[in-house]
Design a protein around this motif. Structure first.
Motif, PDB file in Angstrom:
ATOM      1  N   HIS A  47       9.672  87.922  -7.978  1.00  0.00           N
ATOM      2  CA  HIS A  47      10.692  87.625  -8.793  1.00  0.00           C
ATOM      3  C   HIS A  47       9.484  86.414  -8.973  1.00  0.00           C
ATOM      4  O   HIS A  47       9.977  86.312 -10.381  1.00  0.00           O
ATOM      5  CB  HIS A  47      11.743  86.692  -7.862  1.00  0.00           C
ATOM      6  N   CYS A  48       8.516  85.337  -8.391  1.00  0.00           N
ATOM      7  CA  CYS A  48       8.337  84.120  -8.141  1.00  0.00           C
ATOM      8  C   CYS A  48       6.770  84.527  -9.511  1.00  0.00           C
ATOM      9  O   CYS A  48       6.435  84.363 -10.552  1.00  0.00           O
ATOM     10  CB  CYS A  48       6.949  83.885  -7.074  1.00  0.00           C
ATOM     11  N   PHE A  49       6.215  86.333  -8.841  1.00  0.00           N
ATOM     12  CA  PHE A  49       5.454  86.897 -10.013  1.00  0.00           C
ATOM     13  C   PHE A  49       5.920  86.569 -11.378  1.00  0.00           C
ATOM     14  O   PHE A  49       5.598  86.790 -12.260  1.00  0.00           O
ATOM     15  CB  PHE A  49       4.185  87.361  -9.600  1.00  0.00           C
ATOM     16  N   MET A  50       6.911  87.322 -11.513  1.00  0.00           N
ATOM     17  CA  MET A  50       7.206  88.476 -12.681  1.00  0.00           C
ATOM     18  C   MET A  50       7.698  87.019 -13.641  1.00  0.00           C
ATOM     19  O   MET A  50       8.055  87.149 -14.845  1.00  0.00           O
ATOM     20  CB  MET A  50       8.864  88.950 -12.347  1.00  0.00           C
ATOM     21  N   THR A  51       8.242  86.081 -12.932  1.00  0.00           N
ATOM     22  CA  THR A  51       8.915  84.815 -13.423  1.00  0.00           C
ATOM     23  C   THR A  51       7.887  83.762 -13.709  1.00  0.00           C
ATOM     24  O   THR A  51       7.542  82.766 -14.428  1.00  0.00           O
ATOM     25  CB  THR A  51      10.147  84.457 -13.094  1.00  0.00           C
ATOM     26  N   ALA A  52       6.472  83.731 -13.909  1.00  0.00           N
ATOM     27  CA  ALA A  52       5.879  82.778 -13.607  1.00  0.00           C
ATOM     28  C   ALA A  52       5.228  82.197 -14.773  1.00  0.00           C
ATOM     29  O   ALA A  52       4.712  81.424 -14.730  1.00  0.00           O
ATOM     30  CB  ALA A  52       4.430  83.855 -13.052  1.00  0.00           C
ATOM     31  N   MET A  53       5.568  83.087 -16.109  1.00  0.00           N
ATOM     32  CA  MET A  53       5.312  82.409 -17.314  1.00  0.00           C
ATOM     33  C   MET A  53       6.802  81.851 -17.598  1.00  0.00           C
ATOM     34  O   MET A  53       7.655  83.455 -17.820  1.00  0.00           O
ATOM     35  CB  MET A  53       4.809  83.735 -18.247  1.00  0.00           C
ATOM     36  N   PRO A  54       7.021  81.152 -19.105  1.00  0.00           N
ATOM     37  CA  PRO A  54       8.078  81.351 -19.662  1.00  0.00           C
ATOM     38  C   PRO A  54       8.562  82.056 -19.859  1.00  0.00           C
ATOM     39  O   PRO A  54       8.030  83.020 -20.877  1.00  0.00           O
ATOM     40  CB  PRO A  54       7.893  80.239 -20.015  1.00  0.00           C
ATOM     41  N   GLY A  55       9.939  82.180 -20.891  1.00  0.00           N
ATOM     42  CA  GLY A  55      10.926  82.613 -21.505  1.00  0.00           C
ATOM     43  C   GLY A  55      10.783  84.108 -21.068  1.00  0.00           C
ATOM     44  O   GLY A  55      10.961  84.809 -21.970  1.00  0.00           O
ATOM     45  N   VAL A  56      11.141  84.515 -19.531  1.00  0.00           N
ATOM     46  CA  VAL A  56      12.030  86.193 -19.600  1.00  0.00           C
ATOM     47  C   VAL A  56      12.699  85.991 -19.508  1.00  0.00           C
ATOM     48  O   VAL A  56      13.616  85.267 -18.847  1.00  0.00           O
ATOM     49  CB  VAL A  56      10.947  86.266 -17.613  1.00  0.00           C
ATOM     50  N   LEU A  57      13.476  86.863 -20.021  1.00  0.00           N
ATOM     51  CA  LEU A  57      14.734  87.321 -20.644  1.00  0.00           C
ATOM     52  C   LEU A  57      14.973  88.956 -20.000  1.00  0.00           C
ATOM     53  O   LEU A  57      16.070  88.980 -20.531  1.00  0.00           O
ATOM     54  CB  LEU A  57      15.037  87.000 -21.712  1.00  0.00           C
ATOM     55  N   ALA A  58      14.057  89.634 -19.338  1.00  0.00           N
ATOM     56  CA  ALA A  58      14.365  90.501 -19.468  1.00  0.00           C
ATOM     57  C   ALA A  58      15.221  91.355 -18.268  1.00  0.00           C
ATOM     58  O   ALA A  58      15.737  90.487 -17.846  1.00  0.00           O
ATOM     59  CB  ALA A  58      13.144  91.642 -18.421  1.00  0.00           C
ATOM     60  N   PRO A  59      16.836  92.259 -18.681  1.00  0.00           N
ATOM     61  CA  PRO A  59      17.955  92.411 -17.959  1.00  0.00           C
ATOM     62  C   PRO A  59      17.399  91.874 -15.767  1.00  0.00           C
ATOM     63  O   PRO A  59      16.461  92.557 -16.008  1.00  0.00           O
ATOM     64  CB  PRO A  59      18.462  93.774 -18.382  1.00  0.00           C
ATOM     65  N   SER A  60      18.543  91.206 -15.162  1.00  0.00           N
ATOM     66  CA  SER A  60      18.699  90.808 -14.563  1.00  0.00           C
ATOM     67  C   SER A  60      18.278  92.739 -13.850  1.00  0.00           C
ATOM     68  O   SER A  60      17.725  92.254 -12.431  1.00  0.00           O
ATOM     69  CB  SER A  60      19.969  90.586 -14.409  1.00  0.00           C
ATOM     70  N   SER A  61      18.934  93.390 -13.560  1.00  0.00           N
ATOM     71  CA  SER A  61      18.467  94.915 -13.473  1.00  0.00           C
ATOM     72  C   SER A  61      17.189  94.880 -13.233  1.00  0.00           C
ATOM     73  O   SER A  61      17.187  95.879 -11.847  1.00  0.00           O
ATOM     74  CB  SER A  61      19.306  95.768 -13.753  1.00  0.00           C
ATOM     75  N   TYR A  62      16.390  95.340 -14.476  1.00  0.00           N
ATOM     76  CA  TYR A  62      14.869  95.602 -13.288  1.00  0.00           C
ATOM     77  C   TYR A  62      13.995  94.384 -13.220  1.00  0.00           C
ATOM     78  O   TYR A  62      13.492  94.464 -11.835  1.00  0.00           O
ATOM     79  CB  TYR A  62      14.441  95.168 -15.513  1.00  0.00           C
ATOM     80  N   MET A  63      14.913  93.187 -13.218  1.00  0.00           N
ATOM     81  CA  MET A  63      14.616  92.514 -12.098  1.00  0.00           C
ATOM     82  C   MET A  63      14.095  92.457 -11.212  1.00  0.00           C
ATOM     83  O   MET A  63      13.774  92.500 -10.093  1.00  0.00           O
ATOM     84  CB  MET A  63      14.010  90.615 -12.773  1.00  0.00           C
ATOM     85  N   GLU A  64      15.618  92.812 -10.404  1.00  0.00           N
ATOM     86  CA  GLU A  64      16.051  92.675  -9.422  1.00  0.00           C
ATOM     87  C   GLU A  64      15.744  94.061  -8.658  1.00  0.00           C
ATOM     88  O   GLU A  64      15.217  94.138  -7.868  1.00  0.00           O
ATOM     89  CB  GLU A  64      17.415  92.885  -8.923  1.00  0.00           C
ATOM     90  N   GLY A  65      15.730  95.179  -9.170  1.00  0.00           N
ATOM     91  CA  GLY A  65      15.234  96.546  -9.428  1.00  0.00           C
ATOM     92  C   GLY A  65      14.132  96.483  -8.693  1.00  0.00           C
ATOM     93  O   GLY A  65      13.621  97.082  -8.129  1.00  0.00           O
ATOM     94  N   MET A  66      12.617  95.295  -9.609  1.00  0.00           N
ATOM     95  CA  MET A  66      11.522  95.806  -9.252  1.00  0.00           C
ATOM     96  C   MET A  66      11.419  94.769  -8.392  1.00  0.00           C
ATOM     97  O   MET A  66       9.925  95.439  -7.499  1.00  0.00           O
ATOM     98  CB  MET A  66      10.991  94.758 -10.539  1.00  0.00           C
ATOM     99  N   ALA A  67      11.856  93.752  -7.931  1.00  0.00           N
ATOM    100  CA  ALA A  67      11.565  93.027  -6.440  1.00  0.00           C
ATOM    101  C   ALA A  67      12.139  93.827  -5.604  1.00  0.00           C
ATOM    102  O   ALA A  67      11.368  94.416  -4.311  1.00  0.00           O
ATOM    103  CB  ALA A  67      12.717  91.890  -6.968  1.00  0.00           C
ATOM    104  N   GLU A  68      13.176  95.176  -5.330  1.00  0.00           N
ATOM    105  CA  GLU A  68      13.486  95.524  -4.151  1.00  0.00           C
ATOM    106  C   GLU A  68      12.318  97.166  -4.436  1.00  0.00           C
ATOM    107  O   GLU A  68      12.476  97.199  -3.282  1.00  0.00           O
ATOM    108  CB  GLU A  68      14.793  96.695  -5.025  1.00  0.00           C
ATOM    109  N   LEU A  69      11.921  96.877  -5.937  1.00  0.00           N
ATOM    110  CA  LEU A  69      11.546  98.693  -5.778  1.00  0.00           C
ATOM    111  C   LEU A  69       9.801  97.991  -4.865  1.00  0.00           C
ATOM    112  O   LEU A  69       9.161  97.924  -3.854  1.00  0.00           O
ATOM    113  CB  LEU A  69      10.558  98.629  -6.686  1.00  0.00           C
ATOM    114  N   PHE A  70       9.189  96.750  -5.448  1.00  0.00           N
ATOM    115  CA  PHE A  70       7.657  96.527  -4.774  1.00  0.00           C
ATOM    116  C   PHE A  70       7.876  96.299  -2.916  1.00  0.00           C
ATOM    117  O   PHE A  70       7.759  96.187  -2.086  1.00  0.00           O
ATOM    118  CB  PHE A  70       7.197  95.197  -5.075  1.00  0.00           C
ATOM    119  N   GLY A  71       9.522  95.305  -2.508  1.00  0.00           N
ATOM    120  CA  GLY A  71       9.665  94.825  -1.559  1.00  0.00           C
ATOM    121  C   GLY A  71      10.105  96.596  -0.171  1.00  0.00           C
ATOM    122  O   GLY A  71       9.931  96.216   0.742  1.00  0.00           O
TER     123      GLY A  71
END
Length: 487
Positions: free
Chosen positions: A197-221
């Motif tokens: 999450h910290c990496f993917m939201t390092a830049m401002p204006g991130v509005l991608a779907p929550s499912s993608y953001m959470e899914g990718m965090a789970e995927l790398f986890g």
């Protein structure tokens, strides 16, 4: 990931509900009784609580820089702490290039964690591309707080008073907080989840779907470290003991059994409040894993990582997948119905050749390979009609300690999903299938009569565990005949 920041802001009509980003973090082996709250992931400085942002697609898209502007990531504004004072109360500092970790847990457990985050950072860079520099030219680094005794972190001011309560973890900007976990694996998993999450939201204006953001965090986890200490990320776990405390596959199996299977569209439509339930993390992981590993979809899926800012993501997803969305939905329905540990997404990938509707009394013959998953018969069956299915031939299901040979009836020395290994199976998938199949899986064996209750494509497979297809060989020659005089 950030190469699209120079694109002009566009107002577009989207076919997906695009919720605002709220990075959620949670999970437990007993997920049904331990629902996580969403984390607070803010892509701007100073940090703000995203739970206070309006849950609306009308959120303004941040102004994009012009072509002549150089892009920088925000300056590092993490608080500085008195490490000596913290050590006196039992909170130690451990540091690597990408992580400063404050924790009160066993030092032998804590010491390797910053190095693991460095490995994860290299994996994020390889996947999404490098982050822009900040104006100071300093390395991207996060601060994490891993709490065994939360009271210590409250008393020392390390746990902000305005941070809402959470059962597992939360992140805000390039800081994250997490409670210590019972299992070593899930402690590492949750830390990588927060770091993603910290990496993917390092830049401002991130509005991608929550499912993608959470899914990718789970995927790398989901990760595995070998005997040489090298870690692989985005794995498919091989067994439950490998990922103790995670429990996502058990959740999906229970949800499917209860008739609550989620479609691709259901998952993409998750808002941040959906992640008050652990089930949403499981489904988001499954969809990201499916698209990331599937040979026909993975290149397109990785491309989406460059469209996180503003309203770009939804438009790009539609552009990349709309031509084969029907096939994706049908394959997703089959994927979720069989998903389990060690699932081989690549070998289970389905091809969709042209199909035909058999007239009464007509037949077709198809070869079904033992080393693949579901395969199209090329036949569109009609509800209420009767179809004779016969199979001949022999396949090999393993090579050691000696070859296991089977006919279409299967061999009863071992079973998978209640059926003998090697038995020919059938399922009918409607063209409008999304997540749940109206007709269940039917054992065919050497011969059977199929009377589908729904119309759709007839798929066949040789029964075997989904992670044990690679050592199979041979084919069955299957004849499908539509009976005359029945409808």
């Amino acid at each position: 990931m950030l190469r699209r920041l120079n694109e002009k802001r566009r107002q577009i009509a989207v076919w997906l509900l695009l919720p605002i980003l709220v990075g959620g973090c949670g999970g437990a082996e007993d997920a049904a009784n331990d629902s996580p709250a969403p984390s607070v992931a803010s892509p701007v400085r100073p940090p703000e609580d995203n739970n206070k942002r309006p849950d609306s697609a009308q959120q303004k898209t941040p102004k994009q820089p012009t072509q002549s502007q150089r892009v920088y990531r925000p300056d590092d504004q993490r608080p500085q702490h008195d490490d000596t004072r913290l050590a006196e109360v039992g909170i130690q500092r451990y540091e690597s290039q990408r992580l400063i970790l404050y924790t009160d847990i066993d030092p032998e457990v804590a010491k390797p964690l910053p190095g693991l985050m460095d490995e994860a950072y290299r994996a994020w860079e390889e996947y999404f591309g490098p982050l822009p520099p900040n104006r100071a030219g300093s390395d991207f680094q996060m601060t994490g707080y891993l709490m065994g005794d939360k009271r210590l972190f409250i008393e020392t001011g390390l746990l902000p008073e305005d941070l809402p309560d959470f059962p597992h973890g939360r992140n805000r900007g390039i800081e994250f907080w997490m409670n210590d976990q019972e299992h070593d694996y899930y402690r590492r998993h949750l830390m990588i989840h927060e770091g993603t999450h910290c990496f993917m939201t390092a830049m401002p204006g991130v509005l991608a779907p929550s499912s993608y953001m959470e899914g990718m965090a789970e995927l790398f986890g989901t990760h595995r470290t070998n005997s040489q200490g090298r870690t692989t990320f985005r794995i498919m776990p091989t067994e439950s003991l490998e990922v103790r405390g995670w429990g996502r596959l058990q959740i999906i199996a229970a949800e499917c059994a209860a008739g609550r299977a989620q479609s691709v569209m259901d998952i993409f439509n998750y808002g941040h409040n959906s992640f008050l339930k652990t089930e949403s993390y499981a489904w988001s992981w499954a969809l990201c894993k499916f698209l990331d590993a599937h040979p026909r979809y993975r290149d397109r899926f990785r491309e989406l990582g460059g469209y996180l800012q503003g309203t770009q993501f939804s438009r790009k997803f539609q552009e990349l997948y709309r031509k084969d969305l029907s096939e994706l939905n049908r394959e997703w329905a089959l994927f979720t119905s069989g998903l389990n540990y060690d699932y081989d997404v690549e070998r289970a990938a389905i091809e969709f050749p042209a199909t035909q509707v058999l007239a009464a009394g007509r037949e077709t013959i198809v070869e079904i390979q033992a080393n693949r998953g579901w395969q199209s018969s090329g036949v569109e069956v009609e509800a209420g009609a009767a179809y004779e299915i016969t199979a001949e031939g022999m396949v090999t299901l393993a090579q050691t300690p000696r070859p296991w040979e089977a006919t279409a009836a299967g061999i009863t020395i071992r079973y998978h999903d209640g059926q003998p290994l090697g038995r020919l199976l059938a399922v009918v998938v409607p063209k409008n299938a999304t997540a749940a199949l109206a007709d269940g899986i039917e054992p065919v064996g050497a011969a059977t009569t199929l009377r589908p209750s729904v119309s759709g494509t007839l798929f066949l497979r040789v029964n075997d565990a989904w992670g044990e297809l690679s050592d199979n060989g041979g084919t069955y020659r299957v004849r499908v005949t539509r009976r005359a005089g029945e409808s």
